[in-house]
Design a protein around this motif. Structure first.
Motif, mmCIF file in Angstrom:
data_model
loop_
_atom_site.group_PDB
_atom_site.id
_atom_site.type_symbol
_atom_site.label_atom_id
_atom_site.label_comp_id
_atom_site.label_asym_id
_atom_site.label_seq_id
_atom_site.Cartn_x
_atom_site.Cartn_y
_atom_site.Cartn_z
ATOM 1 N N TYR A 124 -26.341 -16.996 -50.207
ATOM 2 C CA TYR A 124 -25.827 -16.472 -51.452
ATOM 3 C C TYR A 124 -25.903 -17.532 -52.554
ATOM 4 C CZ TYR A 124 -22.659 -14.456 -54.794
ATOM 5 O OH TYR A 124 -22.124 -13.973 -55.932
ATOM 6 N N LEU A 125 -25.436 -18.753 -52.209
ATOM 7 C CA LEU A 125 -25.458 -19.839 -53.188
ATOM 8 C C LEU A 125 -26.884 -20.193 -53.575
ATOM 9 C CD1 LEU A 125 -22.761 -22.399 -52.096
ATOM 10 C CD2 LEU A 125 -22.799 -20.923 -54.081
ATOM 11 N N HIS A 128 -28.239 -17.600 -55.907
ATOM 12 C CA HIS A 128 -27.545 -17.717 -57.187
ATOM 13 C C HIS A 128 -28.110 -18.894 -58.000
ATOM 14 C CE1 HIS A 128 -24.284 -17.051 -59.880
ATOM 15 N NE2 HIS A 128 -23.898 -18.311 -59.782
ATOM 16 N N ARG A 131 -31.658 -18.234 -59.165
ATOM 17 C CA ARG A 131 -31.704 -17.306 -60.312
ATOM 18 C C ARG A 131 -31.349 -18.024 -61.604
ATOM 19 N NH1 ARG A 131 -28.808 -12.329 -57.676
ATOM 20 N NH2 ARG A 131 -30.537 -11.545 -56.470
ATOM 21 N N GLU A 337 -18.258 -8.668 -56.992
ATOM 22 C CA GLU A 337 -19.269 -9.657 -57.399
ATOM 23 C C GLU A 337 -18.607 -10.810 -58.169
ATOM 24 O OE1 GLU A 337 -23.205 -11.148 -58.025
ATOM 25 O OE2 GLU A 337 -22.418 -9.693 -56.609
ATOM 26 N N GLN A 341 -18.443 -14.666 -56.957
ATOM 27 C CA GLN A 341 -19.001 -15.743 -57.784
ATOM 28 C C GLN A 341 -17.950 -16.798 -58.081
ATOM 29 O OE1 GLN A 341 -21.127 -14.958 -61.321
ATOM 30 N NE2 GLN A 341 -22.556 -13.558 -60.343
#
Ligand code: SF4
Length: 364
Positions: A124-125, A128, A131, A337, A341
């Motif tokens: 996930y990190l 992230h 992106r 979400e 985050q």
């Protein structure tokens, strides 16, 4: 091979069976690639002939000799572009298992060569961070992709994951985005079933199946795989860990609110950082999770210990008991979400967010 060609010409689905060791793969590939080559020539011939207003380009080789596609005035839209071929195979069963778990992130995870992004522990990190770097054009390797995607030797080679990474390191270009670009121009793409059959994965890899020829090798596995892709499990531990994670956010946010009240007495422009959600909003998420826990708890199980089987629609009734419906799902997903985050960006605290991630995936 003649049956494969028949399917391609007639644009129909075919189910072909042949014993192990009879050369299925080669037969499928050769037939499809040869047909594609022929079609490419025929379409070029047709386009040239249109430009010549029907005159023959090579008088000793009339258009009709290029095959039906070239002369058929009513060519279906499918045939005006050269179809891409997608060859999906299960390969090793262990690999499928792993890829299933990693789902759509595996590719980027395996291909990223950015030292800082690569060393992140959670997918996930990693996604992230990538992106963010892509959006701000601060990944050096990403910035090189466009230029490298037109290089002749890359366009004409057959690349697997290892080749892509080797190439990426050598030319300092992001293998993940490079492969996405090269895919646009590829004649044939090989992929494990999941990339093809899982809509989430198809979206993530920008895979458009319109006008493509799809070959499923060892297709007897497809049904089971489709079942798996449409299924999920949610354990009491997942829910408990999701609730714990929300509790952490609630506590932190409550402290921040307190702090900002104290500070605002002294300074009017005290700037509170972090989550853009009220305490009530976060509490609502916690309530939904608790209600879902209760709803699952209330399902009556037979004493035999065999569990219960219900119709597919039952899951919507169960979720509705926890206020998870088609109307609430978007705002719920947005809130989840934000919380995820926020937790990912909290320095110094480690919260297990696996349960919360899983819950968000299920809702999606
Ligand atoms: S753009 Fe490529 S190299 Fe850069 S962080 Fe993302 S995946 Fe890694």
């Amino acid at each position: 091979m003649s049956k494969v060609l028949e399917c391609l010409q007639k644009q129909v689905n075919g189910i072909l069976e042949s014993p192990t060791g009879t050369g299925k793969t080669l037969c499928l590939l050769c037939a499809t690639l040869a047909w594609r080559e022929h079609l490419k020539d025929a379409i070029s011939a047709k386009k040239i002939s249109q430009q010549l207003n029907g005159a023959e380009l090579f008088p000793d080789q009339p258009l009709s000799s290029w095959g039906n596609v070239a002369t058929n005035g009513d060519v279906p839209a499918y045939y005006t572009d050269i179809p891409k071929i997608i060859y999906a195979s299960r390969t090793h069963s262990q690999l499928t298992q792993v890829i299933n778990e990693l789902k759509s992130t595996v590719y980027r995870e395996q291909l990223c060569i950015h030292p800082e992004v690569k060393k992140q522990e959670s997918n996930y990190l990693q996604i992230h961070l990538c992106r963010m770097k892509v959006a701000t054009r601060s990944c050096y390797f990403y910035n090189n992709v466009e230029e490298k995607s037109t290089e002749k030797d890359l366009l004409s080679s057959i690349l697997d994951i290892e080749d892509l990474v080797r190439n990426g390191n050598k030319h300092r270009v992001c293998p993940y985005y490079l492969s996405r670009n090269l895919k646009q121009q590829a004649d044939i793409i090989f992929m494990p079933y999941n990339y093809l059959l899982d809509p989430k994965s198809r979206r993530a890899h920008n895979l458009d199946l319109r006008g493509t020829v799809v070959i499923l090798d060892e297709a007897h596995n497809v049904e089971r795989l489709c079942e798996e892709l449409a299924s999920f499990d949610l354990t009491p531990y997942d829910l408990a860990s999701a609730i714990d994670a929300v509790n952490v956010v609630l506590e932190k946010q409550a402290k921040e609110v307190q702090q900002s009240e104290i500070n605002s007495e002294f300074s009017a422009d005290y700037d509170r950082t972090g989550l853009n959600m009220t305490l009530e909003d976060i509490a609502k998420i916690k309530r939904i999770l608790l209600e879902l826990e209760d709803a699952i708890e209330a399902v009556e199980l037979p004493p035999s210990g065999n569990g219960v089987t219900k119709d597919g629609g039952y899951i919507f009734d169960l979720f509705a008991k926890a206020q998870i419906t088609f109307q609430t799902q978007n705002s719920l997903l947005e809130a989840l979400e934000q919380i995820l985050q926020y937790l990912a960006g909290c320095p110094g605290i480690f919260t297990n967010t696996a349960g919360l991630h899983k819950f968000a995936d299920i809702i999606q």
